[in-house]
Each structure stands twice: as structure tokens, then as C-alpha cells.
Write a protein that holds these residues in place. Structure first.
Motif, PDB file in Angstrom:
ATOM      1  N   PRO A  61       0.822  -1.354  -0.035  1.00 32.16           N
ATOM      2  CA  PRO A  61       0.207   0.026  -0.135  1.00 32.16           C
ATOM      3  C   PRO A  61       0.728   1.372   0.056  1.00 32.16           C
ATOM      4  O   PRO A  61       0.654   2.528  -0.707  1.00 32.16           O
ATOM      5  CB  PRO A  61      -0.876  -0.098   1.211  1.00 32.16           C
ATOM      6  N   PRO A  62       1.664   1.568   0.808  1.00 34.52           N
ATOM      7  CA  PRO A  62       2.520   2.641   0.886  1.00 34.52           C
ATOM      8  C   PRO A  62       3.332   3.127  -0.540  1.00 34.52           C
ATOM      9  O   PRO A  62       3.012   4.158  -0.943  1.00 34.52           O
ATOM     10  CB  PRO A  62       3.509   2.746   1.907  1.00 34.52           C
ATOM     11  N   LEU A  63       3.802   1.971  -1.029  1.00 27.76           N
ATOM     12  CA  LEU A  63       4.482   2.084  -2.298  1.00 27.76           C
ATOM     13  C   LEU A  63       3.684   2.488  -3.463  1.00 27.76           C
ATOM     14  O   LEU A  63       3.923   3.173  -4.201  1.00 27.76           O
ATOM     15  CB  LEU A  63       5.592   1.022  -2.609  1.00 27.76           C
ATOM     16  N   ALA A  64       2.432   1.550  -3.422  1.00 28.52           N
ATOM     17  CA  ALA A  64       1.410   1.864  -4.503  1.00 28.52           C
ATOM     18  C   ALA A  64       1.007   3.241  -4.464  1.00 28.52           C
ATOM     19  O   ALA A  64       0.956   3.955  -5.532  1.00 28.52           O
ATOM     20  CB  ALA A  64       0.277   0.715  -4.256  1.00 28.52           C
ATOM     21  N   TRP A  65       0.697   3.845  -3.201  1.00 26.72           N
ATOM     22  CA  TRP A  65       0.013   5.065  -3.091  1.00 26.72           C
ATOM     23  C   TRP A  65       1.392   6.226  -3.537  1.00 26.72           C
ATOM     24  O   TRP A  65       0.794   7.021  -4.375  1.00 26.72           O
ATOM     25  CB  TRP A  65      -0.278   5.404  -1.678  1.00 26.72           C
ATOM     26  N   ASN A  66       2.555   5.761  -3.107  1.00 25.89           N
ATOM     27  CA  ASN A  66       3.384   6.924  -3.357  1.00 25.89           C
ATOM     28  C   ASN A  66       3.747   6.809  -5.028  1.00 25.89           C
ATOM     29  O   ASN A  66       4.042   7.905  -5.742  1.00 25.89           O
ATOM     30  CB  ASN A  66       4.814   6.234  -2.800  1.00 25.89           C
ATOM     31  N   THR A  67       3.612   5.834  -5.665  1.00 20.36           N
ATOM     32  CA  THR A  67       3.860   5.705  -7.057  1.00 20.36           C
ATOM     33  C   THR A  67       2.775   6.308  -7.819  1.00 20.36           C
ATOM     34  O   THR A  67       2.941   6.948  -8.777  1.00 20.36           O
ATOM     35  CB  THR A  67       4.075   4.021  -7.617  1.00 20.36           C
ATOM     36  N   ALA A  68       1.536   5.919  -7.245  1.00 18.12           N
ATOM     37  CA  ALA A  68       0.217   6.534  -8.178  1.00 18.12           C
ATOM     38  C   ALA A  68       0.199   7.927  -8.186  1.00 18.12           C
ATOM     39  O   ALA A  68       0.037   8.566  -9.081  1.00 18.12           O
ATOM     40  CB  ALA A  68      -0.974   5.853  -7.456  1.00 18.12           C
ATOM     41  N   ALA A  69       0.521   8.593  -6.795  1.00 16.39           N
ATOM     42  CA  ALA A  69       0.638  10.026  -6.679  1.00 16.39           C
ATOM     43  C   ALA A  69       1.591  10.559  -7.514  1.00 16.39           C
ATOM     44  O   ALA A  69       1.532  11.754  -8.123  1.00 16.39           O
ATOM     45  CB  ALA A  69       0.479  10.432  -5.411  1.00 16.39           C
ATOM     46  N   SER A  70       2.854   9.886  -7.465  1.00 16.18           N
ATOM     47  CA  SER A  70       3.987  10.434  -8.274  1.00 16.18           C
ATOM     48  C   SER A  70       3.975  10.580  -9.604  1.00 16.18           C
ATOM     49  O   SER A  70       3.874  11.605 -10.384  1.00 16.18           O
ATOM     50  CB  SER A  70       5.157   9.568  -7.938  1.00 16.18           C
ATOM     51  N   PHE A  71       3.161   9.346 -10.211  1.00  7.75           N
ATOM     52  CA  PHE A  71       2.814   9.377 -11.862  1.00  7.75           C
ATOM     53  C   PHE A  71       1.953  10.173 -12.049  1.00  7.75           C
ATOM     54  O   PHE A  71       1.934  10.795 -13.157  1.00  7.75           O
ATOM     55  CB  PHE A  71       2.606   7.983 -12.352  1.00  7.75           C
ATOM     56  N   VAL A  72       0.814  10.650 -11.341  1.00 14.75           N
ATOM     57  CA  VAL A  72      -0.281  11.436 -12.014  1.00 14.75           C
ATOM     58  C   VAL A  72       0.042  12.487 -11.731  1.00 14.75           C
ATOM     59  O   VAL A  72      -0.320  13.486 -12.370  1.00 14.75           O
ATOM     60  CB  VAL A  72      -1.634  10.959 -10.773  1.00 14.75           C
TER      61      VAL A  72
END
Length: 221
Positions: free
Chosen positions: A98-109
Motif C-alpha cells: 500500500p505505501p509504495l502503491a500510493w507513492n507511485t500512483a501520486a507520483s505518476f499522476v
């Protein structure tokens, strides 16, 4: 050639390339955002999402549209990462924590593209193509149309209309970013950059050693 000379040569070539293309590219981008004609595929997208392409939005509506689009994009990419282990072409990789998924999603968007992970051991091909690569287009498109809205705000000082976010983001994606990336992707493939659905492969080098070559949709991304 020294490293310093190569660096100055690269800078000079970049300046020449920018000087040669900024007028035709700028004129084309201006045409994209000012023409009244819609492509057939664009009209289909507007109809599908229920948007009137002729309707100008106030700044507040433009902002709400941009924020809503970004929120949905973050949630979709986050969900794609978390459910990765259920997807085909996942390469047997588990769902992203979850933390990495959220970090990556927010980063790419947000078009930051911060990658706090090793791609070969974290992201399957579907997540890369349907999630990360898609946001490489859409987040860039959002950044461009926000800049265009700012320009319109200065030009249209006597009105509160900034255009239509959905029309802007659709046009810049279909008419500019995708064609440009297709050309760039073909250049990379022609130059030998890997683009396939293979897992890592061990190859024999010209000196009879062994090296692991990473597969995947690399050139296209």
C-alpha cells in the motif's frame, strides 16, 4: 573527445534543435487549442463521457474537472498496483504494498515519476502499460492544459471562461503526445531498445560470458 567538449556539443545541438522546431511545433499546438473542428474519435470520447465540447468552463469548473480527473487517475493506478497479482502478464509478482502503491500512483499522476522501487521485480507488464505508461501521457497532458488555461486567463481578461478541460486534455493527448511518442518509440526500437513481453533472459555475450537481459515494454514506455 573530452567529457567537457561532449557536454558543450550536446548543449549546442539541443539549442539548435529547439530553435529549429519551436515555431512549427508551437504553431501546431496553438492550432490544437484554437480550432473549432473535432476529430471523429474525439467526438466519440465526448459523447461517451457526456461532455459538450462547445461549452466553455469557468475557472472554477475547469479546476474541478482537473482535480476530479486527477483523483480518479490516482485511485485507478493505486488499485491496479494493489491487484497486480490477479492480472495476466504480472510475471508472478505480488500486489504492490500500500505505501509504495500510493507513492507511485501520486507520483505518476502528478508527472513527478518518482520510482522508489526496482521495476523489474515490482511491476508487471500490465501495470507498466495500463497504469504507468498511460499516466506518462495523461499527467503530461494535464500539465500542458493547465499552462494553456493560464495563458487563456491572461488573454481573456474580460471573461471568466477558460475553455473546456475535457476537450483540451483529449486533443493534446490524441493530436500531439501519442503521435510524438509513436515516432520516438519507433526510433528507440530501430536503435535496438528492447520492447517485448519476455521475462528476463540469459544471453551469451561476444566474449562468451553470460548476462541477464531484462525484457518488457521498454521502448514503447
Amino acid at each position: 573527445m573530452s567529457v567537457a567538449t561532449a557536454g558543450w556539443l550536446q548543449l549546442g545541438l539541443l539549442i539548435v534543435a529547439l530553435g529549429a522546431c519551436y515555431v512549427p511545433v508551437g504553431n501546431y499546438m496553438a492550432h490544437i487549442f484554437t480550432t473549432d473542428k473535432h476529430w471523429r474519435v474525439e467526438r466519440g470520447i465526448y459523447k461517451m463521457i457526456g461532455v459538450d465540447p462547445a461549452a466553455d468552463q469557468k475557472w472554477s469548473a475547469y479546476l474541478r474537472s482537473m482535480l476530479a480527473f486527477s483523483v480518479v487517475s490516482v485511485l485507478f493506478l493505486y488499485g491496479l498496483e494493489r491487484l497486480q497479482h490477479y492480472l495476466f502478464f504480472s510475471l508472478g509478482l505480488p500486489g504492490v504494498p500500500p505505501p509504495l502503491a500510493w507513492n507511485t500512483a501520486a507520483s505518476f499522476v502528478t508527472n513527478t515519476n518518482w520510482q522508489n522501487y526496482s521495476g523489474e521485480t515490482t511491476m508487471g507488464y500490465i501495470v507498466q502499460m495500463s497504469g504507468l505508461a498511460v499516466q506518462n501521457f495523461l499527467s503530461a497532458a494535464v500539465g500542458i492544459v493547465v499552462a494553456i488555461a493560464l495563458v487563456r486567463g491572461f488573454i481573456r481578461s474580460r471573461t471568466d471562461k477558460l475553455g473546456n478541460f475535457w476537450v483540451d486534455v483529449t486533443r493534446i493527448t490524441l493530436r500531439y503526445l501519442i503521435p510524438l511518442s509513436v515516432v520516438g518509440g519507433l526510433v528507440l526500437v530501430a536503435s535496438g531498445v528492447i520492447d517485448n513481453f519476455h521475462a528476463n533472459q540469459v544471453v551469451t555475450t561476444v566474449v562468451h560470458g553470460h548476462q541477464t537481459i531484462t525484457g518488457g515494454p521498454i521502448a514503447s514506455q
